[in-house]
Design a protein around this motif. Structure first.
Motif, PDB file in Angstrom:
ATOM      1  N   PHE A  25       0.877  -1.277   0.089  1.00  0.00           N
ATOM      2  CA  PHE A  25       0.060  -0.176  -0.106  1.00  0.00           C
ATOM      3  C   PHE A  25       0.791   1.175   0.204  1.00  0.00           C
ATOM      4  N   ALA A  26       0.202   2.386  -0.384  1.00  0.00           N
ATOM      5  CA  ALA A  26       0.839   3.736  -0.614  1.00  0.00           C
ATOM      6  C   ALA A  26       0.167   4.705  -0.093  1.00  0.00           C
ATOM      7  N   ILE A  27       0.346   5.402   1.196  1.00  0.00           N
ATOM      8  CA  ILE A  27      -0.175   6.542   1.621  1.00  0.00           C
ATOM      9  C   ILE A  27       0.651   7.362   2.280  1.00  0.00           C
ATOM     10  N   ASN A  28       0.327   8.412   2.474  1.00  0.00           N
ATOM     11  CA  ASN A  28       1.333   9.463   3.504  1.00  0.00           C
ATOM     12  C   ASN A  28       0.719   9.222   5.070  1.00  0.00           C
ATOM     13  N   MET A  29       1.391   8.395   5.619  1.00  0.00           N
ATOM     14  CA  MET A  29       1.346   7.940   6.950  1.00  0.00           C
ATOM     15  C   MET A  29       1.304   9.307   7.888  1.00  0.00           C
ATOM     16  N   SER A  30       1.926  10.248   7.510  1.00  0.00           N
ATOM     17  CA  SER A  30       2.018  11.430   8.546  1.00  0.00           C
ATOM     18  C   SER A  30       0.668  12.017   8.758  1.00  0.00           C
ATOM     19  N   ASN A  31      -0.320  11.982   7.860  1.00  0.00           N
ATOM     20  CA  ASN A  31      -1.500  12.315   7.808  1.00  0.00           C
ATOM     21  C   ASN A  31      -2.408  11.768   8.759  1.00  0.00           C
TER      22      ASN A  31
END
Ligand code: AHG
Ligand code: MN
Ligand code: MN
Length: 322
Positions: free
Chosen positions: A195-201
């Protein structure tokens, strides 16, 4: 190896549409050259200006936009263009049959670190009975696109394109200047463990989105019963291309960082073209509530949540959001 134009001919693409695609490809070859030259071409770094999206423009955002704009407006088949870097629609030839929407340079934060960047584009037919050069021309559902594609300026320059008869990948042969077919009729794996997501959000997402991602992170010890890996390029073109190549799920969910702007990615320049490419490769592309290609745009620079990639994984995610 087949070149781009022989593939477009065998997909029965109309001659004037081929000419529009050719113009986009010509501009992208110039962008690819500048990207390769980097600091030597003086194209790195930021400008003093902000675009309509409220983001500081990089030099390469401006240069890429100008190249695409100049070449497209000189093409008699182009009625108008809309760009992430332009405040409003720019009219072209009143007799032109096509509209082109584009993100001239995607992944701007990667420019100065020599990371993956790209160009994303989308082509529609002109609507009868609506003023030439008006924003209303561009308020068409993504399902109306006649062509969508991206160029990825990575270690190789790639063109991934669809006219509705499959998604094909071409590699730029820089010795001849031709895009040659290197993967025809791409099929995205239905299942994935990536999976690809900006975890910092994460703290800004809604609870359902957080619980979906939590379950991916729990891996074989959680509800999903299998281990997941995470990748994030900070360039949608790079992340979507990984999904095209080896399956995966890419997410840019809505969040509550800024009440005025719950989603980040742009419907016309990013979500719609990627959705058409993904669906033509057997994948699925949704916002949090519906199929992206069915969304009726109400504003030119509208933003939307994006969940796309391997069909079964996208369905699993949507199950959490209901
Ligand atoms: P752009 O460079 O055209 O503004 O687009 C950047 C987009 C997209 O490519 C990427 O997925 C996302 O913004 C990265 O955002 P983060 O800042 O959250 O990493
Ligand atoms: Mn972008
Ligand atoms: Mn951009």
């Amino acid at each position: 190896m087949k070149n781009l134009f022989s593939v477009l001919r065998s997909d029965d693409v109309a001659d004037d549409l081929v000419r529009v695609i050719e113009t986009i490809v010509d501009a992208s070859k110039e962008i690819a050259f500048l990207v390769r030259q980097g600091a030597l071409a003086g194209v790195l770094g930021s400008t003093q200006d902000e675009n309509i999206q409220g983001e500081t423009q990089k030099q390469l955002d401006v240069i890429s936009n100008q190249l695409l704009k100049d070449l497209l407006l000189a093409n008699s088949a182009v009625a108008a263009i809309a760009s992430e870097e332009e405040d409003t629609v720019v009219a072209g030839n009143a007799a032109g049959k096509y509209l082109v929407a584009f993100d001239p340079l995607d992944g701007s934060s990667n420019i100065d670190i020599n990371g993956q960047i790209g160009t994303i584009f989308s082509i529609y037919r002109v609507l009868d009975g609506i003023a030439h050069g008006s924003e209303e021309q561009f308020k068409q559902k993504g399902a109306q696109q006649v062509c969508a594609g991206y160029e990825l300026y990575g270690p190789s320059t790639l063109l991934v394109i669809t006219t509705g008869k499959g998604t094909h990948c071409f590699t730029l042969d820089s010795t001849q200047g031709n895009f040659l077919l290197t993967a025809g009729h791409i099929r995205i794996a239905q299942d994935t463990q990536e999976f690809a997501i900006n975890m910092s959000n994460a703290r800004f997402w809604n609870d359902n989105m957080r619980s979906y991602i939590d379950d991916l992170i729990l891996g074989e010890t959680g509800a999903r019963g299998k281990r997941y890996n995470m990748r994030w390029n900070a360039a949608m073109v790079g992340d979507v291309h990984r999904v095209m190549t080896r399956g995966g799920i890419f997410l840019y969910p809505s969040d509550n960082r800024n009440a005025k702007q719950p989603a980040k990615l742009r419907l016309l320049y990013e979500a719609n073209p990627m959705a058409m490419l993904i669906e033509n490769a057997g994948g699925k592309a949704c916002s949090e509530t519906q199929r992206i290609l069915d969304i009726q745009p109400t504003q030119l620079h509208e933003r939307v949540a994006v969940i796309l990639g391997s069909a079964n994984e996208v369905s699993e995610c949507l199950g959490y959001l209901q």
